[in-house]
Design a protein around this motif. Structure first.
Motif, PDB file in Angstrom:
ATOM      1  N   ARG A 148       7.918   1.285  29.933  1.00 40.12           N
ATOM      2  CA  ARG A 148       6.943   1.775  28.983  1.00 40.12           C
ATOM      3  C   ARG A 148       7.133   0.948  27.545  1.00 40.12           C
ATOM      4  O   ARG A 148       8.125   0.458  27.127  1.00 40.12           O
ATOM      5  CB  ARG A 148       7.349   3.237  28.582  1.00 40.12           C
ATOM      6  N   GLN A 203       3.261   5.508  22.300  1.00 39.24           N
ATOM      7  CA  GLN A 203       3.309   4.506  23.665  1.00 39.24           C
ATOM      8  C   GLN A 203       2.037   3.810  23.909  1.00 39.24           C
ATOM      9  O   GLN A 203       1.190   4.350  23.163  1.00 39.24           O
ATOM     10  CB  GLN A 203       3.331   5.759  24.811  1.00 39.24           C
ATOM     11  N   ASP A 220       2.322   3.139  31.881  1.00 39.19           N
ATOM     12  CA  ASP A 220       3.950   2.544  32.435  1.00 39.19           C
ATOM     13  C   ASP A 220       3.509   1.324  33.400  1.00 39.19           C
ATOM     14  O   ASP A 220       2.558   1.471  34.267  1.00 39.19           O
ATOM     15  CB  ASP A 220       4.587   3.598  32.919  1.00 39.19           C
TER      16      ASP A 220
END
Length: 226
Positions: free
Chosen positions: A150, A158, A162
């Protein structure tokens, strides 16, 4: 009267004496995870092109000698250590032809138990990357079937989805492909299937030496940004 030959300088005699024989002297680094896959350099003298080595009785891989025209040729080589089921010191035995030499005791290689799944020590390369590049994750307990990469931005948010991992060397090395992102510095973490950060939890601005033990920054820099 015949001319006398000039005496050989003492320094050359000493160098000649030092350059004979065969021996294994040291391995660096001297420790690593039981998962293996740690790159090491083994030094000594008299290493031929057929040089090989074992650590704890298991063969190393990827033996590479320096170029023949360099000073280090015959005195060192690099390799990757194997995995093991036991911790502690492991003898390092180097072989060339019919000659063998062993590094034992506290000078040998020391295996450390991996502290847990998804332990990350570093990434390579970590700067100047671009979309499509392959980055290697170094550590132990790396399980591509159970974890992903990540990315976080400078604000610790974020970035994108991922990323899958691909095994390179047991549980000690894995790779991921760099996704497209604007130039800048990002942070790399490993997460499990539930999204829990296993390693590389971004350090918060207020973290100090007392609190940062639970976090570790692994920067990934796109382009020439710092």
């Amino acid at each position: 009267m015949p001319e006398q030959e000039a005496p050989v300088p003492l320094v050359l005699l000493l160098l000649s004496a030092c350059n004979t024989g065969f021996d294994a002297v040291a391995i660096r680094p001297i420790y690593g995870w039981t998962d293996g896959c740690t790159p090491v350099e083994i030094t000594g003298r008299g290493f031929g092109e057929d040089v090989s080595a074992t650590v704890g009785g298991k063969k190393v891989s990827g033996v590479t000698l320096p170029a023949k025209d360099t000073f280090d040729y015959g005195y060192s080589f690099t390799a990757t250590v194997p995995s093991t089921d036991t911790t502690g010191y492991a003898d390092v035995t180097v072989t060339t032809g019919d000659k063998s030499a062993t590094i034992t005791g506290s000078g040998a290689y020391y295996y450390i138990q991996c502290p847990g799944p998804g332990t990350m020590d570093g990434i390579s390369p970590s700067t100047g990357v671009k979309a499509g590049d392959t980055v290697t994750v170094l550590g132990c307990g790396l399980r591509p079937d159970l974890m992903q990469v990540r990315l976080f931005d400078a604000n610790l948010a974020q970035v994108g989805a991922d990323l899958p991992l691909t095994t390179v060397c047991g549980g000690g090395q894995a790779t991921f492909t760099v996704p497209a992102n604007p130039d800048g510095a990002y942070r790399v973490a490993l997460v499990n299937a539930n999204g829990l950060i296993l390693s590389g939890a971004p350090c918060l601005p207020g973290d100090t030496a007392d609190t940062a033990y639970s976090c570790s920054d692994f920067p990934l820099v796109y382009g020439g940004a710092q």
